[in-house]
Design a protein around this motif. Structure first.
Motif, PDB file in Angstrom:
ATOM      1  N   GLY A  19     -16.770   1.022   3.257  1.00  0.00           N
ATOM      2  CA  GLY A  19     -16.202   1.091   4.590  1.00  0.00           C
ATOM      3  C   GLY A  19     -14.756   1.551   4.581  1.00  0.00           C
ATOM      4  N   SER A  20     -14.112   1.430   5.728  1.00  0.00           N
ATOM      5  CA  SER A  20     -12.771   1.988   5.881  1.00  0.00           C
ATOM      6  C   SER A  20     -11.657   1.040   5.454  1.00  0.00           C
ATOM      7  N   ILE A  21     -11.891  -0.271   5.500  1.00  0.00           N
ATOM      8  CA  ILE A  21     -10.811  -1.221   5.251  1.00  0.00           C
ATOM      9  C   ILE A  21     -10.301  -1.128   3.815  1.00  0.00           C
ATOM     10  N   ILE A  22     -11.216  -1.176   2.853  1.00  0.00           N
ATOM     11  CA  ILE A  22     -10.787  -1.152   1.451  1.00  0.00           C
ATOM     12  C   ILE A  22     -10.169   0.195   1.088  1.00  0.00           C
ATOM     13  N   VAL A  23     -10.640   1.277   1.729  1.00  0.00           N
ATOM     14  CA  VAL A  23     -10.078   2.592   1.453  1.00  0.00           C
ATOM     15  C   VAL A  23      -8.601   2.621   1.829  1.00  0.00           C
ATOM     16  N   ILE A  24      -8.279   2.106   3.016  1.00  0.00           N
ATOM     17  CA  ILE A  24      -6.880   2.060   3.456  1.00  0.00           C
ATOM     18  C   ILE A  24      -6.048   1.221   2.481  1.00  0.00           C
ATOM     19  N   ALA A  25      -6.575   0.053   2.125  1.00  0.00           N
ATOM     20  CA  ALA A  25      -5.833  -0.853   1.245  1.00  0.00           C
ATOM     21  C   ALA A  25      -5.588  -0.230  -0.120  1.00  0.00           C
ATOM     22  N   MET A  26      -6.587   0.445  -0.674  1.00  0.00           N
ATOM     23  CA  MET A  26      -6.448   0.978  -2.022  1.00  0.00           C
ATOM     24  C   MET A  26      -5.524   2.183  -2.088  1.00  0.00           C
ATOM     25  N   PHE A  27      -5.426   2.954  -1.014  1.00  0.00           N
ATOM     26  CA  PHE A  27      -4.491   4.077  -0.994  1.00  0.00           C
ATOM     27  C   PHE A  27      -3.043   3.595  -1.015  1.00  0.00           C
ATOM     28  N   ILE A  28      -2.788   2.421  -0.460  1.00  0.00           N
ATOM     29  CA  ILE A  28      -1.417   1.987  -0.246  1.00  0.00           C
ATOM     30  C   ILE A  28      -1.001   0.832  -1.153  1.00  0.00           C
ATOM     31  N   CYS A  29      -1.788  -0.244  -1.209  1.00  0.00           N
ATOM     32  CA  CYS A  29      -1.326  -1.477  -1.860  1.00  0.00           C
ATOM     33  C   CYS A  29      -1.097  -1.361  -3.361  1.00  0.00           C
ATOM     34  N   PRO A  30      -2.065  -0.900  -4.179  1.00  0.00           N
ATOM     35  CA  PRO A  30      -1.786  -0.806  -5.620  1.00  0.00           C
ATOM     36  C   PRO A  30      -0.619   0.118  -5.963  1.00  0.00           C
ATOM     37  N   PRO A  31      -0.525   1.350  -5.356  1.00  0.00           N
ATOM     38  CA  PRO A  31       0.642   2.179  -5.666  1.00  0.00           C
ATOM     39  C   PRO A  31       1.958   1.553  -5.217  1.00  0.00           C
ATOM     40  N   ALA A  32       1.969   0.927  -4.025  1.00  0.00           N
ATOM     41  CA  ALA A  32       3.198   0.313  -3.537  1.00  0.00           C
ATOM     42  C   ALA A  32       3.620  -0.853  -4.429  1.00  0.00           C
ATOM     43  N   ALA A  33       2.655  -1.658  -4.872  1.00  0.00           N
ATOM     44  CA  ALA A  33       2.965  -2.758  -5.783  1.00  0.00           C
ATOM     45  C   ALA A  33       3.443  -2.224  -7.132  1.00  0.00           C
ATOM     46  N   ALA A  34       2.821  -1.157  -7.606  1.00  0.00           N
ATOM     47  CA  ALA A  34       3.230  -0.560  -8.874  1.00  0.00           C
ATOM     48  C   ALA A  34       4.641   0.002  -8.797  1.00  0.00           C
ATOM     49  N   ARG A  35       4.992   0.538  -7.631  1.00  0.00           N
ATOM     50  CA  ARG A  35       6.349   1.074  -7.447  1.00  0.00           C
ATOM     51  C   ARG A  35       7.406  -0.016  -7.648  1.00  0.00           C
ATOM     52  N   GLN A  82       4.150   3.761 -13.409  1.00  0.00           N
ATOM     53  CA  GLN A  82       3.674   3.384 -12.074  1.00  0.00           C
ATOM     54  C   GLN A  82       2.190   3.672 -11.921  1.00  0.00           C
ATOM     55  N   VAL A  83       1.751   4.821 -12.393  1.00  0.00           N
ATOM     56  CA  VAL A  83       0.325   5.166 -12.292  1.00  0.00           C
ATOM     57  C   VAL A  83      -0.523   4.156 -13.062  1.00  0.00           C
ATOM     58  N   LEU A  84      -0.061   3.787 -14.262  1.00  0.00           N
ATOM     59  CA  LEU A  84      -0.802   2.806 -15.054  1.00  0.00           C
ATOM     60  C   LEU A  84      -0.835   1.444 -14.349  1.00  0.00           C
ATOM     61  N   TRP A  85       0.309   1.027 -13.807  1.00  0.00           N
ATOM     62  CA  TRP A  85       0.352  -0.236 -13.067  1.00  0.00           C
ATOM     63  C   TRP A  85      -0.595  -0.190 -11.867  1.00  0.00           C
ATOM     64  N   SER A  86      -0.630   0.934 -11.161  1.00  0.00           N
ATOM     65  CA  SER A  86      -1.489   1.036  -9.976  1.00  0.00           C
ATOM     66  C   SER A  86      -2.967   0.926 -10.349  1.00  0.00           C
ATOM     67  N   VAL A  87      -3.337   1.527 -11.480  1.00  0.00           N
ATOM     68  CA  VAL A  87      -4.726   1.418 -11.940  1.00  0.00           C
ATOM     69  C   VAL A  87      -5.043  -0.025 -12.300  1.00  0.00           C
ATOM     70  N   LEU A  88      -4.109  -0.685 -12.982  1.00  0.00           N
ATOM     71  CA  LEU A  88      -4.304  -2.087 -13.335  1.00  0.00           C
ATOM     72  C   LEU A  88      -4.468  -2.940 -12.082  1.00  0.00           C
ATOM     73  N   PHE A  89      -3.600  -2.748 -11.092  1.00  0.00           N
ATOM     74  CA  PHE A  89      -3.678  -3.532  -9.858  1.00  0.00           C
ATOM     75  C   PHE A  89      -4.963  -3.225  -9.088  1.00  0.00           C
ATOM     76  N   ALA A  90      -5.402  -1.960  -9.113  1.00  0.00           N
ATOM     77  CA  ALA A  90      -6.640  -1.593  -8.421  1.00  0.00           C
ATOM     78  C   ALA A  90      -7.843  -2.279  -9.058  1.00  0.00           C
ATOM     79  N   VAL A  91      -7.913  -2.241 -10.391  1.00  0.00           N
ATOM     80  CA  VAL A  91      -9.022  -2.895 -11.096  1.00  0.00           C
ATOM     81  C   VAL A  91      -8.987  -4.399 -10.869  1.00  0.00           C
TER      82      VAL A  91
END
Length: 310
Positions: free
Chosen positions: A219-235, A244-253
């Protein structure tokens, strides 16, 4: 949970959730750094009416009709934004908000008036997806991983998201240098011959493909969250783009795994008898990770963007 229960009931939904999270988080890093993070939000709103119309025309939810429908909706949205901006004489952000929300509302209305529930395309699935239902019925345990007969019964969404993730990774690897340079200094990128506009468009297209491929499953909710939250947290964790890319992958998983487990067992641990939406819980966990990073991340108080090392 034993292998005879975990493999058929949880393995494939968990893998699909991980693939979706990483496929959205990778391009999300560049969208966040380019201050275009809401493009992920926009994509999830715009593609809905295109996907519904594609289904109504073709009668199925195959990947290519969905992509064509989503692309057509995106082109229509661009034209509509320009029309609203000029006729209403309002700033682009307001025009985008009007068009995106209107198109999403139109998609919801189409879903409510169409008989699409039989193919898991209705209002509920548009918002939350059907991740929990993507089970592997032909599996009997870990031995099924090497059983050709059982493997033939794997959910098609697993292959779709695996192929999408491979495409996103390939795009990121092949265009890493021009993406990095144009993200940090677009003017310099132009002077050394990088075509920044086509590259930016390609980034949006890749993001749209990831969103459309993930739409049916989560659905749409997780798509929005995954585009923004893991990269923003990694930043907030580093000033290095590579890190940052590695951190974002870790946070996404981590969001996908913890969210999926909590959706099934969290309510039971609290004494409730029913589970909650896996996609909704994954999005919630990603938001919690961002909150923790915002309070305790080592770079939470520093301004500027990560360094373009190398």
């Amino acid at each position: 949970m034993s292998g005879s229960e975990f493999v058929p009931l949880s393995l494939t939904p968990l893998l699909i959730g991980i693939f979706v999270a990483v496929a959205c988080a990778l391009p999300g890093n560049f969208l966040v750094l380019r201050r275009q993070a809401l493009i992920g939000d926009a994509i999830s709103h715009v593609v809905l009416p295109g996907i519904v119309v594609a289904f109504l025309v073709t009668g199925n939810v195959a990947t290519w009709p969905m992509l064509i429908g989503a692309a057509s909706a995106a082109v229509f949205a661009v034209g509509a934004i320009e029309l609203v901006r000029r006729l209403g004489r309002i700033e682009p952000g307001a025009a985008m908000g009007v068009v995106f929300t209107s198109m999403f509302a139109a998609g919801v209305l189409l879903l409510e008036q169409s008989d699409t529930s039989s193919v898991h395309l209705d209002v509920e699935h548009a918002l939350y997806g059907n991740l929990e239902s993507l089970i592997w019925l032909d599996a009997s345990g870990w031995s099924s991983l090497v059983d050709p007969v059982a493997l033939a019964g794997l959910p098609v969404e697993l292959f779709r998201m695996a192929a999408t993730l491979m495409g996103v990774v390939l795009f990121t690897v092949l265009f890493w240098r021009p993406l990095k340079i144009s993200t940090f200094d677009e003017g310099f990128a132009r002077t050394i011959g990088i075509k920044t506009q086509p590259l930016g468009l390609a980034l949006v297209i890749v993001s749209a493909i990831a969103a459309v491929a993930a739409f049916d499953a989560v659905g749409s909710i997780i798509v929005i969250a995954m585009f923004i939250c893991p990269p923003a947290a990694a930043r907030l964790m580093t000033n290095s783009l590579e890190a940052q890319v590695l951190w974002s992958v870790l946070f996404a998983v981590l969001s996908a795994v913890v969210g999926y487990v909590l959706s099934g067992y969290g309510p039971l641990w609290l004494g409730y008898t029913s589970t909650v939406s896996a996609a909704g819980m994954i999005a919630t966990v990603s938001g919690l990770i961002l909150t923790v990073a915002a309070f305790w991340g080592p770079h939470r108080k520093r301004g500027g963007a990560p360094q373009a090392a190398g």
